[in-house]
Design a protein around this motif. Structure first.
Motif, PDB file in Angstrom:
ATOM      1  N   SER A 520       0.843  -1.199   0.000  1.00 31.03           N
ATOM      2  CA  SER A 520       0.000   0.000   0.000  1.00 31.03           C
ATOM      3  C   SER A 520       0.874   1.243   0.000  1.00 31.03           C
ATOM      4  O   SER A 520       2.035   1.200   0.431  1.00 31.03           O
ATOM      5  CB  SER A 520      -0.918   0.027   1.226  1.00 31.03           C
ATOM      6  OG  SER A 520      -0.164   0.321   2.394  1.00 31.03           O
ATOM      7  N   ARG A 521       0.308   2.354  -0.477  1.00 35.76           N
ATOM      8  CA  ARG A 521       1.030   3.620  -0.431  1.00 35.76           C
ATOM      9  C   ARG A 521       1.287   4.049   1.014  1.00 35.76           C
ATOM     10  O   ARG A 521       2.323   4.644   1.319  1.00 35.76           O
ATOM     11  CB  ARG A 521       0.231   4.703  -1.159  1.00 35.76           C
ATOM     12  CG  ARG A 521       0.341   4.653  -2.677  1.00 35.76           C
ATOM     13  CD  ARG A 521      -0.629   5.603  -3.318  1.00 35.76           C
ATOM     14  NE  ARG A 521      -0.354   5.802  -4.747  1.00 35.76           N
ATOM     15  CZ  ARG A 521      -1.201   6.390  -5.585  1.00 35.76           C
ATOM     16  NH1 ARG A 521      -2.376   6.823  -5.157  1.00 35.76           N
ATOM     17  NH2 ARG A 521      -0.879   6.542  -6.861  1.00 35.76           N
ATOM     18  N   ALA A 522       0.338   3.757   1.897  1.00 37.76           N
ATOM     19  CA  ALA A 522       0.479   4.172   3.299  1.00 37.76           C
ATOM     20  C   ALA A 522       1.748   3.596   3.927  1.00 37.76           C
ATOM     21  O   ALA A 522       2.328   4.185   4.848  1.00 37.76           O
ATOM     22  CB  ALA A 522      -0.753   3.737   4.087  1.00 37.76           C
ATOM     23  N   GLN A 523       2.204   2.467   3.394  1.00 44.82           N
ATOM     24  CA  GLN A 523       3.418   1.824   3.915  1.00 44.82           C
ATOM     25  C   GLN A 523       4.655   2.698   3.711  1.00 44.82           C
ATOM     26  O   GLN A 523       5.660   2.537   4.405  1.00 44.82           O
ATOM     27  CB  GLN A 523       3.589   0.472   3.202  1.00 44.82           C
ATOM     28  CG  GLN A 523       4.370  -0.564   3.980  1.00 44.82           C
ATOM     29  CD  GLN A 523       4.414  -1.889   3.228  1.00 44.82           C
ATOM     30  OE1 GLN A 523       3.544  -2.173   2.394  1.00 44.82           O
ATOM     31  NE2 GLN A 523       5.416  -2.698   3.519  1.00 44.82           N
ATOM     32  N   LEU A 524       4.573   3.622   2.757  1.00 48.31           N
ATOM     33  CA  LEU A 524       5.691   4.554   2.528  1.00 48.31           C
ATOM     34  C   LEU A 524       6.045   5.339   3.784  1.00 48.31           C
ATOM     35  O   LEU A 524       7.193   5.747   3.980  1.00 48.31           O
ATOM     36  CB  LEU A 524       5.340   5.540   1.402  1.00 48.31           C
ATOM     37  CG  LEU A 524       5.475   5.052  -0.035  1.00 48.31           C
ATOM     38  CD1 LEU A 524       4.701   5.964  -0.978  1.00 48.31           C
ATOM     39  CD2 LEU A 524       6.948   4.993  -0.442  1.00 48.31           C
ATOM     40  N   LYS A 525       5.060   5.565   4.639  1.00 50.89           N
ATOM     41  CA  LYS A 525       5.298   6.352   5.861  1.00 50.89           C
ATOM     42  C   LYS A 525       6.250   5.654   6.823  1.00 50.89           C
ATOM     43  O   LYS A 525       6.779   6.278   7.740  1.00 50.89           O
ATOM     44  CB  LYS A 525       3.965   6.635   6.556  1.00 50.89           C
ATOM     45  CG  LYS A 525       3.013   7.493   5.727  1.00 50.89           C
ATOM     46  CD  LYS A 525       1.657   7.638   6.400  1.00 50.89           C
ATOM     47  CE  LYS A 525       0.702   8.468   5.550  1.00 50.89           C
ATOM     48  NZ  LYS A 525      -0.648   8.566   6.154  1.00 50.89           N
ATOM     49  N   LYS A 526       6.474   4.357   6.595  1.00 47.10           N
ATOM     50  CA  LYS A 526       7.403   3.604   7.445  1.00 47.10           C
ATOM     51  C   LYS A 526       8.851   3.695   6.949  1.00 47.10           C
ATOM     52  O   LYS A 526       9.768   3.251   7.636  1.00 47.10           O
ATOM     53  CB  LYS A 526       6.980   2.131   7.501  1.00 47.10           C
ATOM     54  CG  LYS A 526       5.602   1.914   8.128  1.00 47.10           C
ATOM     55  CD  LYS A 526       5.244   0.433   8.137  1.00 47.10           C
ATOM     56  CE  LYS A 526       3.859   0.198   8.734  1.00 47.10           C
ATOM     57  NZ  LYS A 526       3.485  -1.245   8.720  1.00 47.10           N
TER      58      LYS A 526
END
Length: 712
Positions: A520-526
């Motif tokens: 997911s794109r949200a995983q980029l925040k990690k």
């Protein structure tokens, strides 16, 4: 920020844009937003400005910031001399044009010890003032009062006073603007060969400019850059000329009043000031301006060519064979999987002098079968034509493409290539690059310094800082236009994604290697150091095929996911249903979803994206065949009509490969049956065209072509 109102007014006036749109764009740029992000996701704030307009605003902002910084230096210097007045301060504050600003500063600018400065030190300024007043009947008599120290005679005193007057004339704003006006109207550029170099081999490429003269305002950028290069190589001498007599008379009209001895001396000083100081200064200024203008045009053409090359049609993820052709050293062949990974490589020798054609044919057929090759890419260098004919004979049912290999040798010797293939030599790396260019030109070409790709002209002669800025922006624009697969993109490709850069790009690759593919794109925040600002800038341009949320493989920004989810909810379906069922989308009235943050422009973009999520804006790739009857330049005849591929575009025409190892030139006047001012309006790089041979110069190996009256 104190200058934002001034910048807004000046930029809006220059670009004929609304002040509201310009002000908001400047604020977004100051907030660290990238140009691709602003043009794609902030249309409400900019009034729908495109990348070209936003880039123009950004460039002008940088120029105005340079002027503002220069003003600070000028004000500080004049204030330290205790010569600042309220009137002078206001003139500087109100000035936003660099040439005028430097004219204002010139009388106060610290300079080397000039003849006028020496005369002032000798106490001759009062005499200069008396002469300028032009009231003395006998200036020689008055000059005797200044004979002392190093001033031995009245004649010496007068000469010193004239030096002061000459400098005053050269620094006078009105005088400078008069001479500038003459240069704008009537200046000629002249080029002459240095006699000692005329008969040398290196001088022959400049033979057109051995005795050349034309109005400066009509001198095209490529001629200007050619002459300047000839001058830098010591082969040509260039000068700008105007009517000196007329210019001197105009200046004397400003400073000389009536007839008499004083008037004669002032007239002499004016002439000296013009010839010794003012003329060289303005000539240099116009030479630099002409060079800057030529640079801008050359860089514009270079950037447009690069854009076309980067956006060349991709074959896509296929199992590809890449061939770097050659005669004596053989053809280096590589086999790649659908992700571009190297599976196998070997050399074959189908051409003279080795001529192992049968053996090469067998080996190639074995490789095609073993590695399930779906397409073949051949570099367009030496032996390209012969290799394509050989490969086409070997296999009839696999598409064969000729690929530009410009810059492949630069890549193969680069650190990027060494890191990718530490155990392979440069020939293998080059062949891999050729194969990958067929699959995805953009993803492969971003690994090479844009200057080395070989499109445009005079890339080493133009301002290197401006060239790099323009080319980097072009690459960034293309990468973000196409979008990037987050799970397969190289560090080099990710570097150009909005908001990332080299460090974050490498962090993404490292995270991917340690944690597996992104889901997911949200995983980029990690990802380490990838904060909220970078996430906002980059997320919409990164794609995740087969993600759980289909919007993660689209250009819809995560900040707008809630809107799409609300649309799906109102249609009583899922987001996936909304994408796959046109009738569901037809029920949506986007006006119902307008908020303070999201307006009709963004909602319209979202609907287009739901129709074809993650669509690639690039065209479909096409196969091409040269005329089989033409192999070398000796086979050409005037009047022949041939197929060709556009290999380079300049502002004077387009170069076309017709299969004879020497590109022909379609001059701008031969591109179409109408007047063409910009070749890029008619042709694009790698375009397949038909041309007519209209001239063959065997001695200089030059081919002249025409596209007039030809069917595309």
């Amino acid at each position: 920020m104190e200058n934002i109102k001034i910048f807004t007014r000046l930029i809006a006036g220059e670009l004929h844009l609304s002040e509201h749109a310009v002000e908001n764009t400047l604020k977004l740029l100051d907030e660290g937003c990238t140009i691709p992000f602003i043009s794609r996701y902030r249309k409400e704030r900019t009034g729908g400005l495109d990348e070209v307009q936003i880039t123009a605003i950004s460039d002008r902002k940088e120029r105005l910031q340079e002027i503002a910084k220069r003003k600070e230096t000028i004000i500080k210097t004049i204030s330290e001399q205790q010569k600042m007045t309220p009137e002078l301060q206001k003139r500087i504050d109100d000035c936003w044009e660099m040439t005028t600003l430097e004219d204002i500063y010139l009388p106060y600018k610290p300079k080397r010890r000039t003849r006028a400065q020496v005369a002032r030190e000798q106490g001759l300024e009062p005499l200069a003032t008396l002469l300028m007043m032009q009231r003395e009947a006998n200036p020689e008599q008055v000059a005797k009062r200044f004979v002392k120290g190093d001033i031995a005679t009245a004649t010496d005193a007068i000469k010193g006073a004239q030096d002061i007057i000459a400098e005053q004339v050269s620094e006078d704003e009105r005088s400078r603007n008069q001479v500038r006006s003459a240069f704008r109207r009537e200046a000629f550029i002249e080029s002459k060969v240095v006699k000692a170099k005329k008969d040398t081999d290196e001088a022959q490429k400049y033979s057109d400019y051995f005795e050349w003269e034309e109005p400066l305002k009509r001198c095209s950028s490529h001629r200007m850059l050619a002459m300047l290069r000839g001058q830098s190589e010591g082969i040509l001498r260039i000068s700008l000329t105007i009517d000196d007599e007329e210019a001197i008379q105009r200046l004397q009209h400003n400073f000389v009043r009536g007839n008499g001895s004083c008037q004669r001396l002032v007239g002499e000083a004016v002439e000296d000031g013009y010839k010794r100081l003012l003329l060289p200064s303005i000539e240099t200024e116009f030479t630099n301006m002409s060079k800057e203008k030529a640079d801008e045009e050359a860089i514009r053409v270079f950037a447009e060519n690069l854009r076309q090359l980067l956006l060349s049609a991709p074959l896509g993820q296929k199992r590809v064979m890449g061939v770097d052709p050659g005669f004596r050293t053989g053809c280096k062949v590589v086999c790649l999987d659908a992700q571009g990974n190297l599976l196998h490589h070997e050399a074959i020798f189908p051409h003279p002098p080795v001529n192992h054609r049968m053996q090469a044919s067998v080996h190639m057929q074995e490789m095609i079968k073993k590695y399930q090759i779906e397409a073949i890419a051949i570099g367009n260098g030496t032996a390209s034509r012969e290799t394509k004919e050989f490969v086409s004979d070997v296999t009839k049912d696999i598409a064969v493409y000729v690929v530009s290999e410009d810059g492949a040798s630069v890549y193969s010797a680069s650190k990027v290539a060494r890191d990718e293939f530490p155990d392979e030599d440069v020939t293998v790396r080059g062949a891999v690059s050729i194969g990958r260019r067929l699959m995805d030109p953009l993803a492969e070409l971003v690994k090479i310094d844009p200057k080395s790709i070989g499109v445009g002209q005079y890339q080493h002669d133009v301002d290197q800082t401006k060239l790099k800025h323009s080319l980097d922006h072009t690459v960034e624009s293309c990468v973000n236009l196409v979008g990037v697969n987050l799970n397969t993109a190289s560090q080099q490709l990710l570097t150009y994604v909005s908001g990332l850069g080299p460090v974050l790009a490498q962090n993404i690759v490292d995270y991917r290697r340690e944690n597996g593919a992104f889901t997911s794109r949200a995983q980029l925040k990690k990802v380490p150091r990838l904060g909220p600002a970078a996430y906002q800038q980059c997320a919409g341009f990164l794609r995740i095929p087969n993600a759980k949320n289909p919007l993660d493989n689209s250009a819809v920004h995560p900040e707008s996911y809630s809107v799409v989810e609300k649309m799906a909810q109102d249609c009583h379906c899922t987001v996936s249903d909304l994408i796959s069922h046109p009738e569901k989308r037809a029920q949506i009235d986007i006006k119902h979803y307008v908020t303070d943050d999201i307006g009709l422009p963004t909602l319209t973009d979202i609907m287009k994206e739901l129709e074809k999520p993650g669509r690639d804006p690039r065209e479909q790739i096409e196969e091409f065949e040269f005329d089989a009857s033409v192999q070398t330049i000796d086979d050409l005849r005037e009047g022949m009509e041939l197929p060709g591929i556009v290999t380079n575009i300049t502002n004077f025409g387009a170069f076309v490969d017709i299969g004879v190892h020497q590109d022909g030139l379609v001059h701008v006047s031969q591109l179409a049956d109408r007047f063409v001012s910009d070749p890029t309006q008619v042709v694009r790089l790698h375009q397949h065209v038909r041309v007519r041979v209209i001239g063959i110069d065997l001695r200089r190996q030059r081919i002249s072509l025409s596209m007039k009256g030809m069917k595309k």
